[in-house]
Design a protein around this motif. Structure first.
Motif, PDB file in Angstrom:
ATOM      1  N   ALA A   5       8.999  -5.765   4.817  1.00  0.00           N
ATOM      2  CA  ALA A   5       7.840  -5.396   5.232  1.00  0.00           C
ATOM      3  C   ALA A   5       7.925  -4.916   6.942  1.00  0.00           C
ATOM      4  O   ALA A   5       7.315  -3.705   7.070  1.00  0.00           O
ATOM      5  CB  ALA A   5       6.744  -6.407   5.510  1.00  0.00           C
ATOM      6  N   ILE A   8       7.191  -0.996   7.686  1.00  0.00           N
ATOM      7  CA  ILE A   8       6.126  -0.789   8.875  1.00  0.00           C
ATOM      8  C   ILE A   8       6.618   0.166  10.015  1.00  0.00           C
ATOM      9  O   ILE A   8       6.132   0.767  10.707  1.00  0.00           O
ATOM     10  CB  ILE A   8       5.355  -2.075   9.417  1.00  0.00           C
ATOM     11  CG1 ILE A   8       4.605  -2.640   8.272  1.00  0.00           C
ATOM     12  CG2 ILE A   8       4.408  -1.965  10.433  1.00  0.00           C
ATOM     13  CD1 ILE A   8       4.017  -4.046   8.293  1.00  0.00           C
ATOM     14  N   CYS A  67       1.883   3.972   5.074  1.00  0.00           N
ATOM     15  CA  CYS A  67       2.433   2.811   4.292  1.00  0.00           C
ATOM     16  C   CYS A  67       1.653   2.547   3.228  1.00  0.00           C
ATOM     17  O   CYS A  67       0.546   2.062   3.366  1.00  0.00           O
ATOM     18  CB  CYS A  67       2.334   1.793   5.409  1.00  0.00           C
ATOM     19  SG  CYS A  67       3.929   1.575   6.125  1.00  0.00           S
ATOM     20  N   ASP A  68       2.353   2.849   2.210  1.00  0.00           N
ATOM     21  CA  ASP A  68       1.623   2.506   0.697  1.00  0.00           C
ATOM     22  C   ASP A  68       1.636   0.987   0.506  1.00  0.00           C
ATOM     23  O   ASP A  68       2.795   0.617   0.203  1.00  0.00           O
ATOM     24  CB  ASP A  68       2.309   3.240  -0.516  1.00  0.00           C
ATOM     25  CG  ASP A  68       1.631   3.001  -1.649  1.00  0.00           C
ATOM     26  OD1 ASP A  68       1.787   1.979  -2.434  1.00  0.00           O
ATOM     27  OD2 ASP A  68       0.854   3.772  -2.260  1.00  0.00           O
ATOM     28  N   ALA A  69       0.571   0.229   0.382  1.00  0.00           N
ATOM     29  CA  ALA A  69       0.607  -1.025   0.302  1.00  0.00           C
ATOM     30  C   ALA A  69       1.300  -1.581  -0.990  1.00  0.00           C
ATOM     31  O   ALA A  69       2.321  -2.731  -0.966  1.00  0.00           O
ATOM     32  CB  ALA A  69      -0.529  -1.991   0.332  1.00  0.00           C
ATOM     33  N   GLU A  70       0.986  -0.723  -2.068  1.00  0.00           N
ATOM     34  CA  GLU A  70       1.708  -1.178  -3.383  1.00  0.00           C
ATOM     35  C   GLU A  70       3.339  -1.014  -3.452  1.00  0.00           C
ATOM     36  O   GLU A  70       3.989  -1.950  -3.754  1.00  0.00           O
ATOM     37  CB  GLU A  70       1.308  -0.468  -4.368  1.00  0.00           C
ATOM     38  CG  GLU A  70       1.472  -0.842  -6.050  1.00  0.00           C
ATOM     39  CD  GLU A  70       0.792  -0.133  -6.922  1.00  0.00           C
ATOM     40  OE1 GLU A  70       1.660   0.450  -8.010  1.00  0.00           O
ATOM     41  OE2 GLU A  70      -0.260   0.123  -6.992  1.00  0.00           O
ATOM     42  N   VAL A 111       5.098  -1.329  -0.798  1.00  0.00           N
ATOM     43  CA  VAL A 111       5.399  -2.299   0.217  1.00  0.00           C
ATOM     44  C   VAL A 111       5.623  -3.669  -0.752  1.00  0.00           C
ATOM     45  O   VAL A 111       6.528  -4.353  -0.743  1.00  0.00           O
ATOM     46  CB  VAL A 111       4.662  -2.499   1.445  1.00  0.00           C
ATOM     47  CG1 VAL A 111       5.054  -3.959   2.305  1.00  0.00           C
ATOM     48  CG2 VAL A 111       4.701  -1.609   2.396  1.00  0.00           C
ATOM     49  N   SER A 112       4.774  -3.956  -1.496  1.00  0.00           N
ATOM     50  CA  SER A 112       4.716  -5.195  -2.271  1.00  0.00           C
ATOM     51  C   SER A 112       5.642  -4.917  -3.557  1.00  0.00           C
ATOM     52  O   SER A 112       6.619  -5.849  -3.559  1.00  0.00           O
ATOM     53  CB  SER A 112       3.468  -5.147  -3.034  1.00  0.00           C
ATOM     54  OG  SER A 112       2.431  -5.685  -2.375  1.00  0.00           O
TER      55      SER A 112
END
Length: 148
Positions: free
Chosen positions: A36, A40, A50-53, A55-56
């Motif tokens: 992460a 970031i 920053c695509d949250a999916e 990153v996950s």
């Protein structure tokens, strides 16, 4: 093994690697935080979204690879993450020379197995996977997870 991998010898060594015979203290939660942080930092530096999916997905891959190294590879001996144009490269080294394998969800008697889902998750989420033999023994698994 999943279909998208290469097995190659490598002479790479890392200054972050512990002395021979010792594991580094990288736990799955540490790997998730490092991924992460790296993503970031890259997004801030390049003013990219920053695509949250994504990153996950990258965090899950890092978590699964470190968990597998701990459970099946004699411990994590090195970990690093890089973010570039290809995506997020997560590299996890361990002491084992054994290649990862996907196990069936049920045994020969038809009973559901506990665990065995990590490697298929990595294979599904990563664009590229490379398993490299290390000169001092063990292996390094590098998985590249796309950021978009």
């Amino acid at each position: 093994m999943c279909e998208r991998h290469r097995t190659t010898p490598t002479a790479r060594s890392s200054s972050a690697a512990p002395p021979p015979g010792q594991a580094c203290s990288c736990k799955p939660a540490d790997a998730r935080r490092a991924v992460a942080h790296a993503i970031i930092e890259r997004c801030l530096a390049t003013h990219a979204r920053c695509d949250a999916e994504a990153v996950s997905d990258a965090q899950l891959v890092a978590s699964e690879l470190t968990t597998n190294a701990i459970l099946h590879g004699g411990g994590v001996t090195d970990f690093h993450v890089d973010v570039d144009g290809r995506g997020v490269s997560v590299c996890v080294s361990d002491r084992s020379d054994r290649l990862p394998v996907a196990r069936p969800a049920v045994d020969r008697q038809g009973r559901r197995r506990v665990g065995g889902r990590g490697w298929p998750i990595v294979c599904r989420l990563a664009r590229e996977i490379e398993v490299s033999d290390l000169p001092s023994g063990g292996k390094c698994i590098t998985a590249v997870v796309p950021l978009s």
